[in-house]
Structure formats: C-alpha cells, structure tokens
Scaffold this motif. Structure first.
Motif, mmCIF file in Angstrom:
data_model
loop_
_atom_site.group_PDB
_atom_site.id
_atom_site.type_symbol
_atom_site.label_atom_id
_atom_site.label_comp_id
_atom_site.label_asym_id
_atom_site.label_seq_id
_atom_site.Cartn_x
_atom_site.Cartn_y
_atom_site.Cartn_z
ATOM 1 N N THR A 154 0.861 -1.181 0.000
ATOM 2 C CA THR A 154 0.000 0.000 0.000
ATOM 3 C C THR A 154 0.897 1.231 0.000
ATOM 4 O OG1 THR A 154 -1.748 -1.155 1.211
ATOM 5 C CG2 THR A 154 -1.816 1.242 1.224
ATOM 6 N N ASP A 197 -11.829 -5.066 2.150
ATOM 7 C CA ASP A 197 -10.472 -4.528 1.969
ATOM 8 C C ASP A 197 -10.648 -3.021 1.792
ATOM 9 O OD1 ASP A 197 -7.892 -3.865 1.272
ATOM 10 O OD2 ASP A 197 -7.728 -5.305 -0.368
ATOM 11 N N ARG A 249 -9.986 -6.155 6.254
ATOM 12 C CA ARG A 249 -8.623 -5.627 6.102
ATOM 13 C C ARG A 249 -8.719 -4.111 5.954
ATOM 14 N NH1 ARG A 249 -5.313 -7.904 0.964
ATOM 15 N NH2 ARG A 249 -3.173 -7.218 1.406
ATOM 16 N N ARG A 251 -6.557 -0.720 5.170
ATOM 17 C CA ARG A 251 -5.299 -0.156 4.679
ATOM 18 C C ARG A 251 -5.198 1.263 5.242
ATOM 19 N NH1 ARG A 251 -3.236 -3.041 -0.072
ATOM 20 N NH2 ARG A 251 -4.745 -4.645 -0.698
ATOM 21 N N GLU A 299 -1.305 -2.305 7.001
ATOM 22 C CA GLU A 299 -2.489 -3.097 6.708
ATOM 23 C C GLU A 299 -2.771 -3.965 7.921
ATOM 24 O OE1 GLU A 299 -2.186 -5.177 2.955
ATOM 25 O OE2 GLU A 299 -0.927 -3.579 2.114
#
Length: 501
Positions: A154, A197, A249, A251, A299
C-alpha cells in the motif's frame, strides 16, 4: 470541547502572539487536551475512493490520467470548503497496478500555481519520482513512465513542492497507490476493495467559522505543524462502515501533516498487523495498539462478531514530551465506527505465513552513514535544491544510523528504497518495525540503524530525497538529496527543474 473553543473560553486567542504566566500555561496545557471518544455521531457512510481508470497504449503500458484541480467540498453543514483534489474536489482516486506492469501518467495541473505528485514508497527512476525537481506548472502536464518492480504494498501519492508541501497536502492533494503481485493474489487475506479490503486515509483538519480549512499551529512550542481538531477518513467526518464479513482488512495511511496516531479499537480488541510500508510481513503480529506517524502505512485485519458496533480510535501517545499535550499527544480521538451485520460471511483467513522477511542483516555493507535530525536540519545542513549531499553505488547495501536529537517528534523517509530496521538503540526492533519500511518514527534520542539496497535507475544528476515527513519540518529544510551511481560514475550536478508542458 474543541481545542479552539476551550482556548477561547479561557481567554486565549488562536491567532497572534500571547504572553502567559506559568499559571496561564497550566490552564492552556489542561485546555489543550482533546477527547472525542463517545462524542462523534458517525452519521455518514465512509467514502471509498474510486479506482482510477486507465487505458492501454500501443506499447502495452497502462496510462492513467490525473487532473489536479481546485474545487469546493461539503464536509459538514453550512458553507462548502475550498479544497484541491485529483480528478475531483478532495483527495484522488486509488491507483492500482500489478508488479511487472508498465505504467504511465498524464498529470495535468489545473491550479494557478506549480505543484507536483510524488509516488511515495515507489522504486522508480529519480526523474519520475515527482519530488521537488519534477514540478508541474500551472496549466502544464507531466508524463512519468516506469515499470512496477517491487512486491505488493500500500503506497500513496502526494505533492512534494519544496517549501509548499504542507500547504498543498493540507488543501487536499493525495491518494492511495496499491500494488498487487502473485503472493497477495493467492492469499486468503480479505481482498474485495471497499467491502472487506477498505482504504482509510486518516487526516486531521481545523475549520474556521465559515468551514474553511484553518492552518492552526498550536501556541507555545507547536513545533510540529498544523494540529486539527476534526478527523477525516477519506474526506468523511464521522464515518461508519457497514461490515458484511467476519474479517476486514484496513489499509491505514496517516495522511496528516503533523499528527501522530496510536490506533486501537474502543474495546481494546486484538487485531493483526499483516503489512507495513513496503508490503507483507513474514507473519502476522497480533496487537492492541499501532503507532503511525505522517506518511506511514499499515495493513491490519480485524475480526468482527455479528451485530456488534465498535470504533476505531486513536489513543494518547507516550512520545509527547513536556509540551506533548499542545501537539495532540494526549488526545483521544474516535475515528470510524464499524457496524457488523447480523450475519457475516466467512471466506477470508489470516495465513500464518504471509511474505518474505527483510534479509539485509547479513549482507556486506558498502558504506555506513550517520544522520542527525535537529533544528529543521539534517547533519547541521538545510536543504539546498542545487546541492547533492552524496552518491550511493548501485547494487550495494548501506546502513544509515539515524537519530532524532532535539526532543521534538521527527520521522525519517527515504525515496526509492524500502529499508530494514536492523536495531533501535542497539536492541531488536519492535514487531511492527520488522517488515519493509520507507518511513520510520524516530523516538527522541534513540538511534535507528536502517539497511537498504540501491538497485537500478542510476542517474548522477537526478537526486532522490531523504527527509522528515512532518511537513513543516520538511518545508523548513529538514531534507537532503542523494543520487544512485553506476560503476565509475561520479556525483554530477542537479539539472535545473524542468517545467512540463
């Protein structure tokens, strides 16, 4: 009570100079603490940045068109806020590419002043880096092009104009840049963008009475830069996320100019750190707290139970020092609420083995260097656009010893490379520092030994930067420049900034 309101209540103006007695300082110090836990309404769905569209040219390269523009953004009731954005009025789309792909960007500047876009965390030629030497003038277009050659991670992009980075970022320029590869694509980690995500660009902002951004630097030792009393995630104040899966998840990007976040959840639940700046850890690390300084990414994977509600929060920090409260270190901030559905799908997992651990500890070291950060300088020197501080040899490993030597918070970012934190004050680094990093928080007085390999993209005349990523410090000169040299090459001279049209 907001910091601004509290100060006014005690008779301290926000603007201008004030002289306080020691008793007055005590009142200010008390009033400066901010606690929003349990006080945020969380009445807006979290905005998810769209994925940037691209076309494919005749050579097979993916071409992204990014337009930097001014606009008006409505963050709250009342007047809209004057902002800058990329392909929109605030922040920009999430760019997504895969390892091995060739990418090209058409970056057009629709502002009335020069700006730039730097690809933070990316391994690429210095001339494509988007630093202070790659200025895009008002009305101009810049076309960087390179092949993605690093593991999935990321990353992000943001302006990097010397002396103006803090201002341009505070107005709203920035966005995520996600890289994929075979390892992450084969993983069972949550991976549906915007569903399980979730990108989270966390920023603090201060607003004046007309809802305009206010560059409010704290009184009395506010040496870090702007500290805001509102938290935005992807440009949303008081966001909620409707959770549909057991594992999610996140980020996380600290996209603030100066604020340090100590992330945790309101019930102190354990979550799993699975990746840092440069990509996946070798194995998950379970924790209840995670520090991110400006520019750092992480993350994390968190597990939810059906029907529950929980808040992501930033907790007080241990790094504040004597004037820490003034700079936000004692603040407790609610950031985002997660609302789990009564039934949650359960197809993702957290593998016990994730990626490959950094492996530079046993490598031959070509050069060791020392860097002391103090008084808006590195090694006693302020940034000079026409000075290359040193050259490194392509293909070699160097170890940099970095220390924060003046008691204020600093961090350290190096362009082009991901580094391994070998030791912190001679000891083993904490688990969250054992993956690949490009930005590291520097606790005052501690020595951080960073190992990095320089590979490819040599150019004796086009430098990369190293600097503190607290943007006021960067703009004030806490930055230097290096070049990567091929065999037999010597450090050249910085070319005059090229204005792209």
């Amino acid at each position: 009570m907001k910091r601004r309101t509290a100060l006014k209540a005690f008779g301290f103006g926000i603007g201008g100079a004030v002289v306080l007695t020691s008793g007055g300082l005590g009142v200010y110090y008390y009033a400066a603490k901010l606690d929003t836990a349990g006080k945020v309404s969380f009445d807006k769905a979290l905005s998810i940045p769209p994925l940037a569209e691209s076309t494919t040219d005749a050579s097979g390269a993916r071409v992204f068109t990014l337009g930097i523009q001014p606009g008006d953004t409505r963050f709250k009731a009342g007047s809209a806020t004057r902002t800058w954005g990329v392909n929109g009025t605030y922040l920009g789309p999430t760019i997504r590419a895969r390892r091995g792909e060739q990418v090209e960007f058409a970056v057009s500047n629709g502002l009335d002043q020069d700006t730039s876009l730097h690809w933070h965390g990316m391994h690429l030629p210095a001339a494509m880096d988007g630093g202070p030497h790659q200025v895009v003038p008002a009305g101009g277009t810049w076309r960087p092009r390179w092949t993605v050659d690093q593991p999935a991670a990321t990353l992000w992009y943001h302006p990097h104009v010397h002396g103006s980075t803090a201002d341009h970022m505070y107005r709203g320029l920035g966005g995520l840049f996600i890289l994929d590869d075979e390892t992450t694509e084969a993983s069972k980690l949550p991976s549906e963008y915007g569903v399980d995500d979730i990108p989270m660009i966390v920023q603090d902002r201060a607003f004046d009475g007309n809802n305009q951004f206010e560059k409010r630097v704290p009184l009395l030792g506010g040496a870090l830069g702007v500290i805001g009393d509102e938290v935005l995630v992807n440009g949303t104040i008081g966001p909620y996320v409707d959770v549909k899966t057991r594992l999610v998840r996140l980020r996380l990007l600290n996209g603030s100019n100066a604020r340090l976040y100590n992330f945790g959840f309101s019930d102190d639940r354990t979550f799993s750190l699975v990746a840092t700046d440069g990509g996946l850890l070798s194995r998950p690390w379970n924790t209840e707290r995670l520090y991110l300084s400006p520019g750092e990414r992480a993350e994390i994977v968190v597990a939810f139970k059906p029907g529950e509600q929980i808040e992501l929060r930033s907790y007080p920090s241990e790094y504040g020092g004597t004037l820490g409260r003034i700079n936000g270190f004692d603040d407790r901030l609610d950031i985002c609420r997660f609302r789990a559905a009564d039934t949650l799908s359960d197809s993702a997992d957290i593998p016990s083995t994730l990626g490959v651990a950094p492996d530079l500890a046993g490598e031959k070291v070509a050069k060791e260097r020392s860097f002391v950060l103090a008084s808006d300088q590195i090694n006693g020197r302020s940034m000079a656009m026409d000075r290359i501080d040193f050259g490194v040899r392509e293909g070699t490993v160097e170890v940099w010893d970095v220390v924060n030597d003046n008691g204020f918070l600093h961090n350290f970012h190096v362009h082009d490379v991901q580094f391994q934190v070998l030791t912190v004050d001679g000891g083993k680094p904490e688990p969250h520092l054992r993956g690949w990093k490009d930005t590291v928080l520097l606790a005052p007085g501690k020595h951080y030994r960073l190992a990095m390999r320089f590979r490819g993209h040599t150019d004796p005349n086009s430098p990369y930067m190293y600097h503190c990523h607290l943007l006021l410090h960067e703009d004030n000169g806490m930055m230097g420049q290096f070049v990567v040299l091929d065999e037999g090459e010597k450090v050249g001279a910085v070319a005059q900034p090229h204005h792209h049209s």
